[in-house]
Design an enzyme around this catalytic site. Structure first.
Site, PDB file in Angstrom:
ATOM      1  N   ILE A 101       0.866  -1.180   0.000  1.00  0.00           N
ATOM      2  CA  ILE A 101       0.000   0.000   0.000  1.00  0.00           C
ATOM      3  C   ILE A 101       0.903   1.231   0.000  1.00  0.00           C
ATOM      4  CG2 ILE A 101      -1.770   1.295   1.257  1.00  0.00           C
ATOM      5  CD1 ILE A 101      -2.650  -1.367   2.499  1.00  0.00           C
ATOM      6  N   HIS A 102       0.791   2.042  -1.037  1.00  0.00           N
ATOM      7  CA  HIS A 102       1.685   3.194  -1.204  1.00  0.00           C
ATOM      8  C   HIS A 102       0.960   4.481  -0.833  1.00  0.00           C
ATOM      9  CE1 HIS A 102       5.178   5.241  -2.847  1.00  0.00           C
ATOM     10  NE2 HIS A 102       4.349   6.074  -3.463  1.00  0.00           N
TER      11      HIS A 102
END
Length: 425
Positions: free
Chosen positions: A399-400
Protein backbone atom coordinates in the site's frame (compact mmCIF):
# COMPACT_ATOMS: atom_id res chain seq x y z
CA UNK A 1 3.14 9.32 27.57
CA UNK A 2 4.80 7.86 24.50
CA UNK A 3 2.08 9.50 22.41
CA UNK A 4 2.62 12.81 24.23
CA UNK A 5 6.31 12.71 23.28
CA UNK A 6 5.50 11.84 19.65
CA UNK A 7 3.09 14.80 19.47
CA UNK A 8 5.91 17.09 20.56
CA UNK A 9 7.94 15.90 17.57
CA UNK A 10 4.98 16.41 15.25
CA UNK A 11 4.54 19.99 16.48
CA UNK A 12 8.18 20.60 15.63
CA UNK A 13 7.60 19.17 12.15
CA UNK A 14 4.47 21.24 11.57
CA UNK A 15 6.32 24.39 10.48
CA UNK A 16 7.81 22.46 7.55
CA UNK A 17 4.28 21.87 6.30
CA UNK A 18 3.31 25.53 6.49
CA UNK A 19 1.79 25.63 9.97
CA UNK A 20 2.78 28.61 12.09
CA UNK A 21 3.13 27.08 15.54
CA UNK A 22 4.42 28.79 18.68
CA UNK A 23 7.19 27.14 20.68
CA UNK A 24 5.36 24.34 22.53
CA UNK A 25 5.43 24.05 26.31
CA UNK A 26 4.52 20.77 27.99
CA UNK A 27 2.28 20.58 31.08
CA UNK A 28 3.25 17.41 32.97
CA UNK A 29 0.42 17.75 35.48
CA UNK A 30 -2.27 17.89 32.81
CA UNK A 31 -0.83 14.86 31.01
CA UNK A 32 -0.47 12.89 34.25
CA UNK A 33 -4.07 13.66 35.20
CA UNK A 34 -5.29 12.41 31.82
CA UNK A 35 -3.27 9.19 32.14
CA UNK A 36 -4.51 8.58 35.68
CA UNK A 37 -8.13 9.21 34.72
CA UNK A 38 -7.78 6.76 31.84
CA UNK A 39 -6.38 4.05 34.13
CA UNK A 40 -9.15 4.65 36.67
CA UNK A 41 -11.78 4.41 33.93
CA UNK A 42 -10.32 1.11 32.76
CA UNK A 43 -10.43 -0.30 36.29
CA UNK A 44 -14.01 0.85 36.73
CA UNK A 45 -14.97 -0.62 33.36
CA UNK A 46 -13.54 -4.00 34.37
CA UNK A 47 -15.55 -3.92 37.60
CA UNK A 48 -18.75 -3.15 35.69
CA UNK A 49 -18.14 -5.92 33.16
CA UNK A 50 -17.54 -8.44 35.96
CA UNK A 51 -20.81 -7.40 37.57
CA UNK A 52 -22.69 -7.61 34.27
CA UNK A 53 -21.42 -11.16 33.79
CA UNK A 54 -22.38 -12.08 37.35
CA UNK A 55 -18.76 -12.59 38.42
CA UNK A 56 -18.29 -11.93 42.12
CA UNK A 57 -15.43 -9.50 42.75
CA UNK A 58 -13.68 -9.72 46.12
CA UNK A 59 -11.08 -7.09 47.00
CA UNK A 60 -8.97 -9.39 49.16
CA UNK A 61 -5.30 -10.19 49.67
CA UNK A 62 -5.29 -13.94 49.21
CA UNK A 63 -3.07 -16.82 50.29
CA UNK A 64 -3.41 -20.59 50.27
CA UNK A 65 -4.54 -22.56 53.29
CA UNK A 66 -4.43 -25.92 51.47
CA UNK A 67 -4.71 -27.09 47.83
CA UNK A 68 -8.44 -26.29 47.67
CA UNK A 69 -8.85 -23.42 50.15
CA UNK A 70 -7.74 -19.79 49.93
CA UNK A 71 -7.89 -17.25 52.76
CA UNK A 72 -8.82 -13.72 51.72
CA UNK A 73 -8.05 -10.74 53.97
CA UNK A 74 -9.94 -7.47 53.46
CA UNK A 75 -8.54 -3.98 54.03
CA UNK A 76 -10.24 -4.03 57.43
CA UNK A 77 -8.39 -7.22 58.34
CA UNK A 78 -11.42 -9.51 58.12
CA UNK A 79 -10.67 -13.05 56.91
CA UNK A 80 -12.81 -15.06 54.51
CA UNK A 81 -12.19 -18.69 53.51
CA UNK A 82 -12.95 -19.62 49.91
CA UNK A 83 -12.86 -23.11 48.41
CA UNK A 84 -12.91 -24.11 44.75
CA UNK A 85 -12.45 -27.08 42.46
CA UNK A 86 -10.12 -25.03 40.24
CA UNK A 87 -7.91 -22.10 41.22
CA UNK A 88 -6.16 -19.74 38.79
CA UNK A 89 -3.17 -17.67 39.93
CA UNK A 90 -2.80 -14.47 37.90
CA UNK A 91 -1.20 -12.07 40.35
CA UNK A 92 1.31 -10.62 37.87
CA UNK A 93 4.55 -8.97 38.87
CA UNK A 94 5.93 -5.68 40.15
CA UNK A 95 9.08 -3.69 39.37
CA UNK A 96 12.12 -4.79 41.36
CA UNK A 97 14.21 -2.50 43.53
CA UNK A 98 17.97 -3.28 43.62
CA UNK A 99 18.11 -3.61 47.40
CA UNK A 100 21.89 -4.11 47.39
CA UNK A 101 22.35 -0.48 46.30
CA UNK A 102 22.43 2.01 49.15
CA UNK A 103 19.54 4.48 48.93
CA UNK A 104 17.77 2.64 46.09
CA UNK A 105 14.51 2.11 47.96
CA UNK A 106 14.60 5.34 49.96
CA UNK A 107 15.16 7.69 47.06
CA UNK A 108 14.28 5.86 43.84
CA UNK A 109 11.03 5.22 42.01
CA UNK A 110 9.95 2.59 39.46
CA UNK A 111 8.06 2.63 36.19
CA UNK A 112 4.84 2.04 38.16
CA UNK A 113 5.37 5.29 40.07
CA UNK A 114 6.17 7.61 37.19
CA UNK A 115 2.62 7.46 35.84
CA UNK A 116 1.32 8.83 39.16
CA UNK A 117 3.76 11.72 39.63
CA UNK A 118 1.84 14.99 39.89
CA UNK A 119 4.88 17.05 38.98
CA UNK A 120 7.53 16.62 36.32
CA UNK A 121 10.38 14.28 37.35
CA UNK A 122 12.89 16.80 36.02
CA UNK A 123 16.40 15.62 35.25
CA UNK A 124 16.12 11.83 35.40
CA UNK A 125 18.47 8.86 35.61
CA UNK A 126 16.89 5.64 34.32
CA UNK A 127 18.77 2.54 35.44
CA UNK A 128 18.24 -0.56 33.32
CA UNK A 129 18.41 -1.92 29.80
CA UNK A 130 14.96 -3.47 29.45
CA UNK A 131 12.24 -2.27 27.11
CA UNK A 132 10.63 -0.56 30.10
CA UNK A 133 13.83 1.38 30.79
CA UNK A 134 14.24 2.50 27.19
CA UNK A 135 10.56 3.37 26.77
CA UNK A 136 10.60 5.54 29.90
CA UNK A 137 13.84 7.24 28.93
CA UNK A 138 12.54 7.78 25.41
CA UNK A 139 9.34 9.56 26.33
CA UNK A 140 11.05 11.62 29.05
CA UNK A 141 13.55 12.86 26.48
CA UNK A 142 10.71 13.49 24.04
CA UNK A 143 8.98 15.66 26.64
CA UNK A 144 12.08 17.82 26.82
CA UNK A 145 13.59 16.43 30.05
CA UNK A 146 17.30 15.86 30.59
CA UNK A 147 17.44 12.06 30.64
CA UNK A 148 20.24 9.54 31.14
CA UNK A 149 20.06 5.75 30.80
CA UNK A 150 22.56 3.63 32.69
CA UNK A 151 23.11 0.20 31.11
CA UNK A 152 25.22 -2.44 32.83
CA UNK A 153 25.64 -4.81 29.88
CA UNK A 154 23.53 -4.95 26.68
CA UNK A 155 20.21 -3.27 25.89
CA UNK A 156 17.10 -5.33 25.12
CA UNK A 157 18.86 -8.60 25.87
CA UNK A 158 15.91 -10.79 24.83
CA UNK A 159 15.60 -9.07 21.43
CA UNK A 160 17.55 -9.07 18.17
CA UNK A 161 20.79 -7.31 19.03
CA UNK A 162 21.26 -5.50 15.74
CA UNK A 163 17.84 -3.94 16.23
CA UNK A 164 18.60 -3.16 19.87
CA UNK A 165 21.75 -1.29 18.82
CA UNK A 166 19.80 0.79 16.32
CA UNK A 167 17.17 1.62 18.97
CA UNK A 168 19.75 2.98 21.41
CA UNK A 169 21.70 4.68 18.61
CA UNK A 170 18.55 6.61 17.63
CA UNK A 171 17.90 7.55 21.26
CA UNK A 172 21.47 8.82 21.72
CA UNK A 173 21.32 10.90 18.53
CA UNK A 174 18.06 12.46 19.69
CA UNK A 175 19.20 13.57 23.11
CA UNK A 176 19.19 10.66 25.55
CA UNK A 177 22.54 10.27 27.30
CA UNK A 178 23.52 6.59 27.52
CA UNK A 179 26.06 5.36 30.07
CA UNK A 180 27.20 1.90 28.97
CA UNK A 181 28.97 -0.66 31.12
CA UNK A 182 28.14 1.19 34.32
CA UNK A 183 26.35 0.22 37.51
CA UNK A 184 25.20 2.43 40.40
CA UNK A 185 26.78 2.06 43.83
CA UNK A 186 24.65 4.40 45.96
CA UNK A 187 22.07 7.18 45.92
CA UNK A 188 22.24 10.06 48.41
CA UNK A 189 19.95 13.00 49.13
CA UNK A 190 21.68 16.38 48.94
CA UNK A 191 20.80 19.40 51.07
CA UNK A 192 18.96 21.01 48.14
CA UNK A 193 16.74 17.95 47.77
CA UNK A 194 18.39 16.62 44.62
CA UNK A 195 19.84 13.11 44.35
CA UNK A 196 23.53 12.37 43.96
CA UNK A 197 24.26 9.03 42.30
CA UNK A 198 27.66 7.37 42.48
CA UNK A 199 28.41 4.72 39.88
CA UNK A 200 31.32 2.66 38.63
CA UNK A 201 32.49 1.97 35.09
CA UNK A 202 32.87 -1.81 35.04
CA UNK A 203 35.60 -1.79 32.38
CA UNK A 204 37.92 0.76 34.00
CA UNK A 205 36.72 0.45 37.62
CA UNK A 206 36.57 4.24 37.63
CA UNK A 207 33.92 5.86 39.84
CA UNK A 208 31.88 8.88 38.87
CA UNK A 209 28.96 10.89 40.24
CA UNK A 210 26.00 12.79 38.85
CA UNK A 211 23.14 14.84 40.24
CA UNK A 212 19.53 14.17 39.30
CA UNK A 213 16.01 15.13 40.35
CA UNK A 214 14.69 11.58 39.93
CA UNK A 215 16.21 8.11 39.82
CA UNK A 216 14.00 5.52 38.12
CA UNK A 217 14.79 1.82 38.54
CA UNK A 218 13.88 -0.40 35.59
CA UNK A 219 15.99 -3.44 36.44
CA UNK A 220 13.42 -6.18 36.01
CA UNK A 221 10.26 -7.41 37.66
CA UNK A 222 9.49 -9.89 40.42
CA UNK A 223 6.41 -12.15 40.40
CA UNK A 224 3.79 -11.63 43.12
CA UNK A 225 4.18 -15.11 44.58
CA UNK A 226 5.98 -14.69 47.90
CA UNK A 227 2.87 -13.91 49.94
CA UNK A 228 0.65 -16.63 48.45
CA UNK A 229 1.78 -19.48 50.76
CA UNK A 230 2.22 -21.67 47.70
CA UNK A 231 4.00 -24.30 49.78
CA UNK A 232 0.74 -24.99 51.66
CA UNK A 233 -0.88 -25.88 48.35
CA UNK A 234 2.09 -27.86 47.07
CA UNK A 235 2.67 -25.51 44.14
CA UNK A 236 6.27 -25.60 42.95
CA UNK A 237 8.25 -22.53 41.88
CA UNK A 238 11.62 -21.85 40.30
CA UNK A 239 13.83 -21.11 43.34
CA UNK A 240 15.82 -18.52 41.37
CA UNK A 241 12.96 -16.51 39.83
CA UNK A 242 10.14 -17.38 42.26
CA UNK A 243 7.95 -17.94 39.20
CA UNK A 244 5.48 -20.81 39.17
CA UNK A 245 6.32 -23.89 37.12
CA UNK A 246 3.58 -24.71 34.61
CA UNK A 247 2.93 -27.15 31.79
CA UNK A 248 1.36 -26.65 28.35
CA UNK A 249 -2.09 -26.65 29.98
CA UNK A 250 -1.01 -23.76 32.27
CA UNK A 251 -1.35 -26.26 35.16
CA UNK A 252 1.05 -26.08 38.10
CA UNK A 253 2.50 -29.04 39.99
CA UNK A 254 -1.00 -29.33 41.52
CA UNK A 255 -3.26 -30.32 38.58
CA UNK A 256 -6.29 -28.23 39.59
CA UNK A 257 -4.25 -25.07 40.27
CA UNK A 258 -3.23 -22.99 37.23
CA UNK A 259 -0.97 -19.99 36.68
CA UNK A 260 -1.02 -17.52 33.80
CA UNK A 261 0.83 -14.35 32.90
CA UNK A 262 3.93 -12.91 34.54
CA UNK A 263 3.84 -15.33 37.49
CA UNK A 264 4.32 -18.35 35.21
CA UNK A 265 7.83 -19.56 34.42
CA UNK A 266 8.92 -19.27 30.78
CA UNK A 267 5.98 -17.15 29.64
CA UNK A 268 6.32 -13.79 27.87
CA UNK A 269 5.69 -10.87 30.21
CA UNK A 270 3.09 -9.40 27.89
CA UNK A 271 -0.49 -8.49 28.79
CA UNK A 272 -2.12 -9.67 25.51
CA UNK A 273 -0.40 -13.06 25.88
CA UNK A 274 -1.74 -13.49 29.41
CA UNK A 275 -5.24 -12.46 28.31
CA UNK A 276 -5.32 -15.02 25.52
CA UNK A 277 -3.87 -17.74 27.77
CA UNK A 278 -6.56 -16.97 30.35
CA UNK A 279 -9.35 -17.01 27.77
CA UNK A 280 -8.23 -20.38 26.40
CA UNK A 281 -7.88 -21.80 29.91
CA UNK A 282 -11.42 -20.68 30.77
CA UNK A 283 -12.74 -22.37 27.64
CA UNK A 284 -10.97 -25.63 28.51
CA UNK A 285 -12.25 -25.57 32.09
CA UNK A 286 -15.79 -25.12 30.74
CA UNK A 287 -15.24 -27.93 28.21
CA UNK A 288 -15.86 -25.56 25.30
CA UNK A 289 -12.49 -26.13 23.68
CA UNK A 290 -9.29 -28.12 23.98
CA UNK A 291 -7.08 -25.46 22.37
CA UNK A 292 -3.79 -24.63 24.09
CA UNK A 293 -1.98 -21.31 24.06
CA UNK A 294 0.68 -21.17 21.35
CA UNK A 295 3.62 -19.15 22.61
CA UNK A 296 5.50 -19.22 19.28
CA UNK A 297 5.47 -16.17 17.01
CA UNK A 298 4.03 -13.80 19.60
CA UNK A 299 4.33 -10.23 18.23
CA UNK A 300 5.37 -7.31 20.40
CA UNK A 301 6.59 -3.74 20.10
CA UNK A 302 9.03 -1.66 22.09
CA UNK A 303 7.57 1.86 22.23
CA UNK A 304 10.79 3.80 22.12
CA UNK A 305 10.78 7.14 20.20
CA UNK A 306 11.52 5.16 17.04
CA UNK A 307 9.32 2.12 17.60
CA UNK A 308 10.68 -1.41 17.25
CA UNK A 309 8.22 -4.18 16.38
CA UNK A 310 9.08 -7.84 16.04
CA UNK A 311 7.54 -11.26 15.66
CA UNK A 312 9.23 -14.66 15.52
CA UNK A 313 12.92 -15.43 15.86
CA UNK A 314 15.75 -12.94 16.13
CA UNK A 315 18.62 -13.38 13.71
CA UNK A 316 20.74 -14.84 16.52
CA UNK A 317 18.03 -17.34 17.49
CA UNK A 318 17.48 -18.40 13.88
CA UNK A 319 21.19 -19.05 13.34
CA UNK A 320 21.46 -20.94 16.63
CA UNK A 321 18.46 -23.11 15.77
CA UNK A 322 19.02 -23.74 12.05
CA UNK A 323 22.68 -22.90 11.36
CA UNK A 324 24.05 -19.88 9.52
CA UNK A 325 24.11 -21.59 6.11
CA UNK A 326 20.39 -22.42 6.32
CA UNK A 327 19.30 -18.88 7.16
CA UNK A 328 18.74 -15.99 4.75
CA UNK A 329 18.21 -12.43 5.99
CA UNK A 330 16.61 -9.82 3.75
CA UNK A 331 16.98 -6.23 4.91
CA UNK A 332 16.57 -2.57 4.02
CA UNK A 333 17.26 0.93 5.30
CA UNK A 334 14.32 3.08 4.24
CA UNK A 335 13.02 6.63 4.68
CA UNK A 336 9.42 7.04 5.88
CA UNK A 337 7.44 9.55 3.86
CA UNK A 338 6.66 11.54 7.02
CA UNK A 339 10.42 12.05 7.48
CA UNK A 340 10.96 13.59 4.03
CA UNK A 341 9.43 17.08 4.25
CA UNK A 342 10.74 17.91 7.77
CA UNK A 343 14.09 16.41 6.73
CA UNK A 344 14.22 14.02 9.68
CA UNK A 345 17.19 11.72 9.99
CA UNK A 346 16.17 8.19 8.97
CA UNK A 347 19.54 6.52 9.57
CA UNK A 348 18.04 3.97 11.99
CA UNK A 349 14.83 3.18 10.06
CA UNK A 350 15.52 -0.45 9.24
CA UNK A 351 13.69 -3.67 8.42
CA UNK A 352 14.89 -7.22 8.28
CA UNK A 353 13.14 -10.48 7.53
CA UNK A 354 14.76 -13.67 8.78
CA UNK A 355 13.96 -16.70 6.58
CA UNK A 356 14.99 -20.24 5.92
CA UNK A 357 17.27 -20.28 2.89
CA UNK A 358 15.63 -23.27 1.24
CA UNK A 359 12.65 -22.41 -1.03
CA UNK A 360 9.92 -21.37 -0.48
CA UNK A 361 11.89 -19.69 2.35
CA UNK A 362 9.63 -19.87 5.40
CA UNK A 363 9.66 -16.59 7.32
CA UNK A 364 11.17 -17.19 10.77
CA UNK A 365 11.06 -13.62 12.05
CA UNK A 366 10.32 -10.03 11.11
CA UNK A 367 11.95 -6.98 12.70
CA UNK A 368 10.76 -3.46 11.95
CA UNK A 369 12.20 -0.19 13.25
CA UNK A 370 10.24 2.91 12.35
CA UNK A 371 7.01 4.86 12.81
CA UNK A 372 3.90 2.90 13.80
CA UNK A 373 5.90 -0.30 14.24
CA UNK A 374 3.18 -1.86 16.37
CA UNK A 375 0.57 -1.44 13.63
CA UNK A 376 2.91 -2.80 10.95
CA UNK A 377 4.01 -5.80 13.02
CA UNK A 378 0.46 -6.72 14.05
CA UNK A 379 -0.55 -7.06 10.40
CA UNK A 380 2.38 -9.18 9.29
CA UNK A 381 2.16 -11.30 12.46
CA UNK A 382 -0.95 -13.02 11.11
CA UNK A 383 0.83 -14.10 7.95
CA UNK A 384 3.86 -15.38 9.86
CA UNK A 385 1.58 -17.21 12.30
CA UNK A 386 -0.04 -18.90 9.29
CA UNK A 387 3.33 -20.02 7.94
CA UNK A 388 4.01 -17.34 5.34
CA UNK A 389 7.02 -17.74 3.08
CA UNK A 390 9.31 -15.07 1.69
CA UNK A 391 7.92 -15.78 -1.78
CA UNK A 392 4.37 -15.12 -0.57
CA UNK A 393 5.38 -11.84 1.07
CA UNK A 394 7.06 -10.75 -2.17
CA UNK A 395 3.81 -11.50 -4.04
CA UNK A 396 1.91 -9.22 -1.66
CA UNK A 397 1.01 -5.85 -3.14
CA UNK A 398 2.14 -2.99 -0.95
CA UNK A 399 0.00 0.00 0.00
CA UNK A 400 1.68 3.19 -1.20
CA UNK A 401 2.96 5.36 0.40
CA UNK A 402 3.32 3.49 3.68
CA UNK A 403 6.21 2.19 5.75
CA UNK A 404 4.59 -1.25 5.77
CA UNK A 405 4.98 -1.60 2.00
CA UNK A 406 8.75 -1.65 2.47
CA UNK A 407 8.37 -5.11 4.04
CA UNK A 408 6.87 -6.38 0.77
CA UNK A 409 9.82 -4.89 -1.16
CA UNK A 410 12.72 -6.57 0.68
CA UNK A 411 14.97 -7.78 -2.12
CA UNK A 412 18.52 -7.43 -0.77
CA UNK A 413 19.97 -10.23 1.34
CA UNK A 414 22.77 -9.76 3.83
CA UNK A 415 24.60 -12.61 2.16
CA UNK A 416 24.76 -10.64 -1.11
CA UNK A 417 26.74 -7.82 0.47
CA UNK A 418 24.81 -5.24 -1.58
CA UNK A 419 23.81 -1.85 -0.18
CA UNK A 420 20.35 -2.32 1.39
CA UNK A 421 19.43 1.39 1.28
CA UNK A 422 16.09 1.88 -0.49
CA UNK A 423 16.31 4.16 -3.53
CA UNK A 424 13.63 5.63 -5.76
CA UNK A 425 13.54 2.70 -8.15
Amino acid sequence: MHQAALLGGMIHDASHYGWKVAQPLHDWGKMAEAVQNHVKSLNWGHRVQLQDRKVKYLNFKASFVNPHVVCGVSKAGEETLLSADHIVIATGGRPRYPMHIEGALEYGITSDDIFWLKESPGKTLVVGASYVALECAGFLTGLGLDTTVMIRSVPLRAFDQQMASLVTEHMAVHGTRILRGCTPLRVERLSDGRLQVTWVDLASDKKDTGTFDTVLWAVGRVPETRGLNLEKAGVRTNPNTQKILVDAQEATSVPHIYAIGDVAEGRPELTPTAIMAGRLLAQRLCSRSSDLMDYDNVPTTVFTPLEYGCVGLSEEEAVARHGEERVEVYHAYYKPLEFVVPERDASQCYIKMVCLREPPQLVLGLHFLGPNAGEVTQGFALGIKCGASYQQVMRTVGIHPTCAEEVAKLRISKRSGLDPTVTGC
